[in-house]
Design a protein around this motif. Structure first.
Motif, mmCIF file in Angstrom:
data_model
loop_
_atom_site.group_PDB
_atom_site.id
_atom_site.type_symbol
_atom_site.label_atom_id
_atom_site.label_comp_id
_atom_site.label_asym_id
_atom_site.label_seq_id
_atom_site.Cartn_x
_atom_site.Cartn_y
_atom_site.Cartn_z
ATOM 1 N N ALA A 9 12.439 -35.239 -24.557
ATOM 2 C CA ALA A 9 12.785 -35.389 -25.972
ATOM 3 C C ALA A 9 13.779 -34.328 -26.441
ATOM 4 C CB ALA A 9 11.527 -35.326 -26.826
ATOM 5 N N THR A 10 13.802 -33.173 -25.773
ATOM 6 C CA THR A 10 14.692 -32.085 -26.162
ATOM 7 C C THR A 10 15.991 -32.086 -25.375
ATOM 8 O OG1 THR A 10 12.660 -30.808 -26.496
ATOM 9 C CG2 THR A 10 14.720 -29.605 -26.661
ATOM 10 N N ALA A 11 16.014 -32.748 -24.241
ATOM 11 C CA ALA A 11 17.195 -32.760 -23.380
ATOM 12 C C ALA A 11 18.348 -33.503 -24.042
ATOM 13 C CB ALA A 11 16.848 -33.414 -22.049
ATOM 14 N N GLU A 12 19.562 -33.163 -23.614
ATOM 15 C CA GLU A 12 20.743 -33.843 -24.143
ATOM 16 C C GLU A 12 20.679 -35.335 -23.840
ATOM 17 O OE1 GLU A 12 25.597 -33.942 -23.456
ATOM 18 O OE2 GLU A 12 24.378 -32.377 -22.522
ATOM 19 N N LYS A 13 21.049 -36.141 -24.832
ATOM 20 C CA LYS A 13 21.054 -37.582 -24.656
ATOM 21 C C LYS A 13 22.092 -37.978 -23.603
ATOM 22 C CE LYS A 13 18.192 -38.564 -28.109
ATOM 23 N NZ LYS A 13 16.880 -39.187 -27.949
#
Length: 237
Positions: A9-13
């Motif tokens: 959820a925090t990682a770059e899209k």
């Protein structure tokens, strides 16, 4: 090392889309073409990216910026890579224009495709008593990113007159021409007023986007609310 910060959820899209919400308060743009953004709104980037002051483009826009309160200094973002934009953790919203337009309060304008047309427009009926009300009108084919202080509501103005606090109005259909009205009367004024001096009154086919806030105080560090010293200072420096 372990932390919930390493969750997906925090990682770059990871997406090929040009405009995508990294989360509710952060925008990620893939620079396949230039973008205009509010100065001070970049929070991170990856790749070879350049940031340049964006002038008014025409003398008419230059004069409007000098004589109005609608001071929205822009930067041109170009190059190759990904850029992340945000403003004081406000909610970010994307609107795809398809040959139509939107009128935006300058403090809520985050970024838009550089090929879009933009200009400063006076709100009808907003005279000296109210300090003068001016919005940025963006039109054409492309994406506009707006911010709101909290989750907004979209109101349909076609069925009945719709009044909105001038500080809570984020944006509206550009073909709408709101009137500036006052709910003050002599008796109310003598008793200290209602705290709701002026509103925009909309009526006709179209929408108005309203935030659950009357905006945050200008000034201080961070974000583009204080316009980084103003448009005139940018021209002189």
């Amino acid at each position: 090392m372990r932390s919930n910060l390493f969750d997906a959820a925090t990682a770059e899209k990871q997406t090929s889309e040009r405009w995508v919400l990294q989360n509710s308060s952060m925008l990620r743009v893939n620079l396949t073409q230039d973008v205009l953004a509010a100065k001070g709104s970049m929070v991170a980037y990856q790749g070879s990216v350049r940031f340049d002051h964006e002038g008014s483009g025409t003398m008419a826009k230059f004069i409007k910026k000098l004589v109005t309160n609608e001071d929205t200094p822009l930067m041109r973002v170009s190059g190759q890579g990904e850029v992340f934009f945000a403003n004081t953790a406000e909610h970010v919203h994307l609107i795809l224009l398809e040959g139509d337009g939107i009128s935006v309060d300058g403090k809520n304008l985050l970024a838009f495709d550089a090929n879009l047309d933009w200009d400063i427009r006076r709100v009808q009926g907003a005279g000296r008593l109210s300090g003068g009300m001016w919005n940025v009108e963006v039109s054409g084919h492309g994406v506009v990113a707006l911010t709101s202080d909290g989750p907004p509501v979209l109101l349909d103005c076609s069925q009945q007159p719709t009044g909105v606090d001038i500080q809570a109005a984020v944006a509206w259909s550009s073909h709408l021409r709101p009137q500036l009205v006052s709910s003050m009367n002599v008796r109310s004024l003598l008793r200290g007023g209602s705290g709701e001096a002026f509103q925009y009154l909309f009526h006709g086919p179209g929408f108005v986007l309203v935030q659950p806030s009357e905006g945050r105080p200008l000034g201080g560090e961070g974000g583009h609310g204080n316009n980084q010293g103003g448009f005139l200072n940018d021209l002189l420096n």
